[in-house]
Motif scaffolding. Sequence first.
Motif, PDB file in Angstrom:
ATOM      1  N   GLU A 148       0.836  -1.205   0.000  1.00 34.01           N
ATOM      2  CA  GLU A 148       0.000   0.000   0.000  1.00 34.01           C
ATOM      3  C   GLU A 148       0.870   1.254   0.000  1.00 34.01           C
ATOM      4  O   GLU A 148       1.901   1.293   0.673  1.00 34.01           O
ATOM      5  N   ARG A 149       0.460   2.231  -0.744  1.00 36.06           N
ATOM      6  CA  ARG A 149       1.158   3.514  -0.760  1.00 36.06           C
ATOM      7  C   ARG A 149       0.860   4.267   0.535  1.00 36.06           C
ATOM      8  O   ARG A 149      -0.291   4.332   0.974  1.00 36.06           O
ATOM      9  N   ILE A 150       1.875   4.841   1.120  1.00 35.76           N
ATOM     10  CA  ILE A 150       1.697   5.660   2.315  1.00 35.76           C
ATOM     11  C   ILE A 150       1.578   7.112   1.865  1.00 35.76           C
ATOM     12  O   ILE A 150       2.499   7.656   1.252  1.00 35.76           O
ATOM     13  N   LEU A 151       0.422   7.704   2.151  1.00 30.03           N
ATOM     14  CA  LEU A 151       0.204   9.107   1.800  1.00 30.03           C
ATOM     15  C   LEU A 151       0.989   9.995   2.757  1.00 30.03           C
ATOM     16  O   LEU A 151       1.617  10.971   2.352  1.00 30.03           O
ATOM     17  N   SER A 152       0.970   9.649   4.050  1.00 30.09           N
ATOM     18  CA  SER A 152       1.697  10.392   5.083  1.00 30.09           C
ATOM     19  C   SER A 152       1.747   9.532   6.333  1.00 30.09           C
ATOM     20  O   SER A 152       0.863   8.703   6.566  1.00 30.09           O
ATOM     21  N   THR A 153       2.764   9.749   7.141  1.00 31.24           N
ATOM     22  CA  THR A 153       2.829   9.063   8.433  1.00 31.24           C
ATOM     23  C   THR A 153       2.096   9.857   9.504  1.00 31.24           C
ATOM     24  O   THR A 153       1.959   9.394  10.632  1.00 31.24           O
ATOM     25  N   GLU A 168       4.470  14.536   4.709  1.00 32.84           N
ATOM     26  CA  GLU A 168       5.433  14.060   5.696  1.00 32.84           C
ATOM     27  C   GLU A 168       5.398  12.538   5.861  1.00 32.84           C
ATOM     28  O   GLU A 168       4.361  11.952   6.169  1.00 32.84           O
ATOM     29  N   GLY A 169       6.546  11.918   5.612  1.00 28.64           N
ATOM     30  CA  GLY A 169       6.691  10.481   5.767  1.00 28.64           C
ATOM     31  C   GLY A 169       6.038   9.659   4.674  1.00 28.64           C
ATOM     32  O   GLY A 169       6.062   8.435   4.710  1.00 28.64           O
ATOM     33  N   GLY A 170       5.474  10.336   3.684  1.00 30.06           N
ATOM     34  CA  GLY A 170       4.748   9.644   2.624  1.00 30.06           C
ATOM     35  C   GLY A 170       5.551   9.484   1.353  1.00 30.06           C
ATOM     36  O   GLY A 170       6.734   9.812   1.285  1.00 30.06           O
ATOM     37  N   GLU A 171       4.870   8.991   0.355  1.00 29.97           N
ATOM     38  CA  GLU A 171       5.454   8.699  -0.944  1.00 29.97           C
ATOM     39  C   GLU A 171       4.693   9.504  -1.992  1.00 29.97           C
ATOM     40  O   GLU A 171       3.464   9.538  -1.968  1.00 29.97           O
ATOM     41  N   SER A 172       5.407  10.160  -2.888  1.00 34.51           N
ATOM     42  CA  SER A 172       4.736  10.902  -3.953  1.00 34.51           C
ATOM     43  C   SER A 172       4.118   9.927  -4.950  1.00 34.51           C
ATOM     44  O   SER A 172       4.499   8.747  -5.011  1.00 34.51           O
ATOM     45  N   SER A 173       3.194  10.426  -5.739  1.00 33.03           N
ATOM     46  CA  SER A 173       2.601   9.594  -6.790  1.00 33.03           C
ATOM     47  C   SER A 173       3.664   9.137  -7.781  1.00 33.03           C
ATOM     48  O   SER A 173       3.640   8.002  -8.258  1.00 33.03           O
ATOM     49  N   LYS A 174       4.587  10.025  -8.061  1.00 31.83           N
ATOM     50  CA  LYS A 174       5.676   9.683  -8.988  1.00 31.83           C
ATOM     51  C   LYS A 174       6.504   8.521  -8.438  1.00 31.83           C
ATOM     52  O   LYS A 174       6.799   7.569  -9.161  1.00 31.83           O
ATOM     53  N   GLU A 175       6.863   8.583  -7.171  1.00 29.91           N
ATOM     54  CA  GLU A 175       7.651   7.512  -6.554  1.00 29.91           C
ATOM     55  C   GLU A 175       6.884   6.191  -6.536  1.00 29.91           C
ATOM     56  O   GLU A 175       7.432   5.130  -6.851  1.00 29.91           O
TER      57      GLU A 175
END
Length: 179
Positions: free
Chosen positions: A75-80, A102-109
């Motif tokens: 699952e993609r982490i939007l933010s911690t 913060e602590g998340g992953e961009s859509s690109k990543e």
Amino acid sequence: MKKIYIIRHCKAAGQEREAMLTVEGIEQAKQLAESLQQYEIKRIISSPFTRAIQTIEPFAKKAQIDIERDERLAERILSTQNIDDWLEKLQQTFLDMDVKYEGGESSKEATERINQLIEELFEASVEDAAIISHGNLLSLLITKYNSGFGFSGWQAMKNPDVFLLTKDGQDITIKRIDM
């Protein structure tokens, strides 16, 4: 021709890594197993999250295929951090692929992460494979091949949901499969 069946997990009891399928989700997984039998799936790669594994287990057992776990399907982490307006923040990540909380992953990543696996599957000797993952990550992948999918496509996704990604020569297409 390469075919990759892209499967969103069945209805789950939560979002955490160990969240299990609900009673309804377990029934959905059994129905999904029956529906998938008509396809020539030879390889299964799943998110390591419990709900994804539980979604494909009934089919894997019937087809006698081992389930490979791959962190690139997690699952993609939007933010911690807790975000009150998370839906608006998520929508923003579809509009700007570089937005990162913060602590998340961009859509690109996230797209690069899952696309790496897709490229490996396109190069693999097995013709037909299935991947099982989560709505947010899968909607980013679908958007890569169908720019009109985006945030509204994510909102319209079901649990479970199945799409077929096909590569024929240089042509790549994606379409929803009714189950």
